[in-house]
Design a protein around this motif. Sequence first.
Motif, PDB file in Angstrom:
ATOM      1  N   ALA A  38      10.674  -5.218   0.621  1.00  0.00           N
ATOM      2  CA  ALA A  38       9.463  -5.810   0.048  1.00  0.00           C
ATOM      3  C   ALA A  38       8.299  -5.809   1.029  1.00  0.00           C
ATOM      4  N   GLY A  39       8.549  -6.166   2.281  1.00  0.00           N
ATOM      5  CA  GLY A  39       7.481  -6.206   3.258  1.00  0.00           C
ATOM      6  C   GLY A  39       6.856  -4.844   3.505  1.00  0.00           C
ATOM      7  N   HIS A  40       7.685  -3.805   3.474  1.00  0.00           N
ATOM      8  CA  HIS A  40       7.167  -2.450   3.663  1.00  0.00           C
ATOM      9  C   HIS A  40       6.323  -2.037   2.457  1.00  0.00           C
ATOM     10  N   ARG A  41       6.809  -2.362   1.267  1.00  0.00           N
ATOM     11  CA  ARG A  41       6.040  -2.055   0.045  1.00  0.00           C
ATOM     12  C   ARG A  41       4.687  -2.779   0.058  1.00  0.00           C
ATOM     13  N   GLU A  42       4.689  -4.025   0.493  1.00  0.00           N
ATOM     14  CA  GLU A  42       3.441  -4.776   0.544  1.00  0.00           C
ATOM     15  C   GLU A  42       2.451  -4.148   1.524  1.00  0.00           C
ATOM     16  N   ALA A  43       2.966  -3.622   2.632  1.00  0.00           N
ATOM     17  CA  ALA A  43       2.097  -2.961   3.602  1.00  0.00           C
ATOM     18  C   ALA A  43       1.495  -1.688   3.015  1.00  0.00           C
ATOM     19  N   ILE A  44       2.301  -0.931   2.252  1.00  0.00           N
ATOM     20  CA  ILE A  44       1.798   0.282   1.596  1.00  0.00           C
ATOM     21  C   ILE A  44       0.720  -0.080   0.573  1.00  0.00           C
TER      22      ILE A  44
END
Length: 279
Positions: free
Chosen positions: A38-44
């Motif tokens: 989730a954190g990586h998706r939010e950064a994208i």
Amino acid sequence: MLQTILAPNPSPLTGPGTNTFLLGERDIAVIDPGPDIAGHREAILAAGAGRISHILVTHAHLDHSAGAAALSAATGAPVLAFGTADAGRSPFMESLVTTAGGGEGRDTAFMPDRRITHDEEIAGRDWKLRAIHTPGHMGGHLSFLWEDTLFCGDVILGWSSTLISPPDGDLLDYFRSLDRIEALRTSGLLPAHGDPIESPAARIAELREHRQERSAQILRALANGPADAANLARRIYEVPPALLPAAARNVLAHLIALTQLGATTTPGPITPESQFSLR
């Protein structure tokens, strides 16, 4: 124009983590959305700022493709790839599906919205990419040519040689992909793990020589008698014990290629436990 977001999934096989690339300004292509974190998706999503128009996946391994579906749902952008995790195997490798083991990291749930093929063009309003089929690490592996730079996924890494685990991995295909990439004469390579490669020709030559020497080591070891992949890996690799299973998969890829070329042989179906000998 180009942004890189590093996924928080470091490991001995992924290096510092998966590089997710965002290309473009008015339309943004995401290349390898990475793991479903989730954190990586939010950064994208934050970097994409509502302009993500395409999601491109080099291959269906979990550290590259697992985040695609959720990112697509959040943006409405279609997912483009060569195919599912089963796509692109040679007929010979397809014949080994039930016997050769492997399957590490396969994203069996991955399903692109659109399948793309070798030499196909994908474009946004301020960028253009050409899909290059580069099997070897995985049968359905694509690289993406942007001007004179290649997003090369896992087929070429700067810090390590890639895992080739049959039947998804194919050493003969890998050599052909090195030739194909070399012929592009790019000025740089952007791997999905690790730093950019600024001297593509030198790195390709180094990797080709490394694999050729590994095959030579295997043939020298088999001169002492038949052996299986795990036994050979213990004898010729100098790696921590935790990496020996991956080394054995690489050795099996070499043994299969050498058998296809007529240099080695094994009785019966090819399995991880098969005893190979010089022909």
